[in-house]
Design a protein around this motif. Sequence first.
Motif, PDB file in Angstrom:
ATOM      1  N   GLN A   1       3.790   1.019  -2.353  1.00  0.00           N
ATOM      2  CA  GLN A   1       5.070   1.365  -2.709  1.00  0.00           C
ATOM      3  C   GLN A   1       5.200   2.974  -3.151  1.00  0.00           C
ATOM      4  O   GLN A   1       4.121   3.560  -3.599  1.00  0.00           O
ATOM      5  CB  GLN A   1       5.646   0.760  -3.951  1.00  0.00           C
ATOM      6  N   ALA A   2       6.307   3.553  -2.790  1.00  0.00           N
ATOM      7  CA  ALA A   2       6.343   4.997  -2.847  1.00  0.00           C
ATOM      8  C   ALA A   2       6.033   5.150  -4.540  1.00  0.00           C
ATOM      9  O   ALA A   2       6.883   4.731  -5.155  1.00  0.00           O
ATOM     10  CB  ALA A   2       7.834   5.623  -2.375  1.00  0.00           C
ATOM     11  N   ALA A   3       5.340   6.088  -4.966  1.00  0.00           N
ATOM     12  CA  ALA A   3       5.103   6.074  -6.352  1.00  0.00           C
ATOM     13  C   ALA A   3       4.779   7.941  -6.594  1.00  0.00           C
ATOM     14  O   ALA A   3       4.744   8.696  -5.737  1.00  0.00           O
ATOM     15  CB  ALA A   3       3.965   5.600  -6.901  1.00  0.00           C
ATOM     16  N   ALA A   4       4.852   8.195  -7.865  1.00  0.00           N
ATOM     17  CA  ALA A   4       4.454   9.766  -8.152  1.00  0.00           C
ATOM     18  C   ALA A   4       5.473  10.511  -7.452  1.00  0.00           C
ATOM     19  O   ALA A   4       6.721  10.349  -7.408  1.00  0.00           O
ATOM     20  CB  ALA A   4       3.116  10.136  -7.627  1.00  0.00           C
TER      21      ALA A   4
ATOM     22  N   LEU B   1      -1.688   1.771  -5.150  1.00  0.00           N
ATOM     23  CA  LEU B   1      -2.637   0.976  -4.624  1.00  0.00           C
ATOM     24  C   LEU B   1      -4.006   1.200  -5.528  1.00  0.00           C
ATOM     25  O   LEU B   1      -4.191   2.128  -6.186  1.00  0.00           O
ATOM     26  CB  LEU B   1      -2.905   1.312  -3.032  1.00  0.00           C
ATOM     27  N   ARG B   2      -4.852   0.145  -5.135  1.00  0.00           N
ATOM     28  CA  ARG B   2      -6.299   0.268  -5.871  1.00  0.00           C
ATOM     29  C   ARG B   2      -7.315   0.455  -4.724  1.00  0.00           C
ATOM     30  O   ARG B   2      -7.875  -0.678  -4.363  1.00  0.00           O
ATOM     31  CB  ARG B   2      -6.515  -0.991  -6.584  1.00  0.00           C
ATOM     32  N   VAL B   3      -7.561   1.680  -4.308  1.00  0.00           N
ATOM     33  CA  VAL B   3      -8.300   1.871  -3.211  1.00  0.00           C
ATOM     34  C   VAL B   3      -9.391   2.618  -3.826  1.00  0.00           C
ATOM     35  O   VAL B   3      -9.509   3.617  -4.571  1.00  0.00           O
ATOM     36  CB  VAL B   3      -7.597   2.776  -2.280  1.00  0.00           C
ATOM     37  N   ALA B   4     -10.854   2.094  -3.336  1.00  0.00           N
ATOM     38  CA  ALA B   4     -11.823   2.862  -3.591  1.00  0.00           C
ATOM     39  C   ALA B   4     -12.347   4.023  -2.547  1.00  0.00           C
ATOM     40  O   ALA B   4     -11.759   3.727  -1.346  1.00  0.00           O
ATOM     41  CB  ALA B   4     -13.092   1.786  -3.883  1.00  0.00           C
ATOM     42  N   ALA B   5     -13.200   4.879  -3.179  1.00  0.00           N
ATOM     43  CA  ALA B   5     -13.609   5.478  -2.004  1.00  0.00           C
ATOM     44  C   ALA B   5     -14.173   5.142  -0.711  1.00  0.00           C
ATOM     45  O   ALA B   5     -13.948   5.438   0.381  1.00  0.00           O
ATOM     46  CB  ALA B   5     -14.572   6.859  -2.496  1.00  0.00           C
ATOM     47  N   ALA B   6     -15.068   3.889  -1.060  1.00  0.00           N
ATOM     48  CA  ALA B   6     -15.709   3.346   0.025  1.00  0.00           C
ATOM     49  C   ALA B   6     -14.883   2.638   1.082  1.00  0.00           C
ATOM     50  O   ALA B   6     -15.156   2.437   2.102  1.00  0.00           O
ATOM     51  CB  ALA B   6     -16.718   2.354  -0.459  1.00  0.00           C
TER      52      ALA B   6
ATOM     53  N   ALA C   1      -9.208   9.281  -2.242  1.00  0.00           N
ATOM     54  CA  ALA C   1      -8.937   7.999  -3.049  1.00  0.00           C
ATOM     55  C   ALA C   1      -7.778   7.845  -4.209  1.00  0.00           C
ATOM     56  O   ALA C   1      -6.971   7.148  -4.259  1.00  0.00           O
ATOM     57  CB  ALA C   1     -10.180   7.343  -3.452  1.00  0.00           C
ATOM     58  N   ARG C   2      -8.074   9.097  -5.077  1.00  0.00           N
ATOM     59  CA  ARG C   2      -7.068   9.218  -6.080  1.00  0.00           C
ATOM     60  C   ARG C   2      -5.584   9.583  -5.589  1.00  0.00           C
ATOM     61  O   ARG C   2      -4.730   8.672  -6.185  1.00  0.00           O
ATOM     62  CB  ARG C   2      -7.648  10.277  -7.025  1.00  0.00           C
TER      63      ARG C   2
ATOM     64  N   LEU D   1      -5.033  -1.083   6.249  1.00  0.00           N
ATOM     65  CA  LEU D   1      -4.484  -2.212   5.045  1.00  0.00           C
ATOM     66  C   LEU D   1      -4.090  -3.508   5.859  1.00  0.00           C
ATOM     67  O   LEU D   1      -3.890  -3.355   7.155  1.00  0.00           O
ATOM     68  CB  LEU D   1      -3.282  -1.556   4.349  1.00  0.00           C
ATOM     69  N   PRO D   2      -3.956  -4.510   5.337  1.00  0.00           N
ATOM     70  CA  PRO D   2      -3.943  -5.924   5.919  1.00  0.00           C
ATOM     71  C   PRO D   2      -2.417  -6.005   6.472  1.00  0.00           C
ATOM     72  O   PRO D   2      -2.302  -6.487   7.611  1.00  0.00           O
ATOM     73  CB  PRO D   2      -3.989  -6.895   4.819  1.00  0.00           C
ATOM     74  N   GLY D   3      -1.497  -5.477   5.786  1.00  0.00           N
ATOM     75  CA  GLY D   3      -0.235  -5.450   6.352  1.00  0.00           C
ATOM     76  C   GLY D   3       0.224  -6.806   7.012  1.00  0.00           C
ATOM     77  O   GLY D   3      -0.381  -7.727   6.836  1.00  0.00           O
ATOM     78  N   PRO D   4       1.288  -6.900   7.797  1.00  0.00           N
ATOM     79  CA  PRO D   4       2.159  -5.678   8.091  1.00  0.00           C
ATOM     80  C   PRO D   4       3.215  -5.443   6.579  1.00  0.00           C
ATOM     81  O   PRO D   4       3.450  -6.511   6.142  1.00  0.00           O
ATOM     82  CB  PRO D   4       3.220  -6.187   9.344  1.00  0.00           C
TER      83      PRO D   4
END
Length: 364
Positions: free
Chosen positions: A321-324, A274-279, A265-266, A308-311
């Motif tokens: 988005q590409a990050a880090a 994104l804001r994704v939770a472990a669940a 998730a992290r 993810l909902p996409g497309p």
Amino acid sequence: MARTTAARSRPRMTGTQRRAQLIGVARSLFALRGLEGATIEDIAAGAGVSKPVVYEHFGSKEALYTEVVDTEFNRLLAAVTEALGADAGPRVLLERAAYSLLDYIENHTDGFRILVRDAPPSQPEGTFSTLLSRIAADVEHILAKEFSSRGLRAEMGGMYAQMLVGMVAMTGQWWLDARSPDKATVAAHLVNLSWNGLTGLQEAPVLEHIPGGMPGGAPTVLTLSAVLVHDSEGRILLVRKRGTHRFMQPGGKLEPGEDFLQAAAREVNEELGLRVAAADLADIGHWYGPAANEANTFIDAGLFSLNLPGPFGSGADPAPQAAAEIEETLWLTPAEAFARTDLSPLLRDHLLPQLLAGETEPPG
């Protein structure tokens, strides 16, 4: 004038030291002669004390034998339990467990001889069988989880646990006297049979994550999580990290204190913004194999799926988005991805074949 020489007396042992000495002497005698063959006289003579001293510490030969057995039982159980308790994939756990048993046999030979020999009065069903049952329970838990992640019947884990533990235990009893080949080689062949099966045996297997298990030394093993990201059109997200040339899934190494799910998730949040939770993540198993970009390096990966909902990818929606450290992203169908030659081994050899066979579905 006559010269007298005062006799030097040996320093007296403390009660704890004497008890430990008696246990050590008894362990050797019980391993050699068994419970019935070793006598209190033998134990006392070996320790250089009288019989009453032995009785003072233990009360009876049977009580002394039980203490020796309990000590070795707990020593071996702790070693194997630690090996199986690592936060790692099943291939790594199997290597660790097989090696730990053979390592115990090599370094505590007398103790192992006692465990497989006579049962103490407190365990008439047999010490070694009791030990194997405890270990099999740990293995069953691991296999049940792995079976479920692969769409197999979790309740079959108990039977397979008995098979694995029995195979390793019988091999250990054989190696107790054979001692050839060395323990790393024996453990590697145990893993070869149990992991690859008779139809996929390697000619010269090695332990891939234990020091000394590979020619020239063991490779580095990276413990990480990887996430297979799907969009609503059935495409998957491939990412390429800065300074590398192979595409893979979002993910990365576990940080101290993290488990595979928390790391997954992290990493998705950091690398894709994104804001994704472990669940939100579905567990789809483990993979152990070569790393994509590092030489002499293997990865032990926890695998997860994210829908993810996409497309995405058309420019209409900038997320994810590409990050880090991500330099490039691609949205491709599994067939399009499989046609590429610049993929990580995990994606090419494990995830894509499952996707193309319809075995790994996006979570609903």
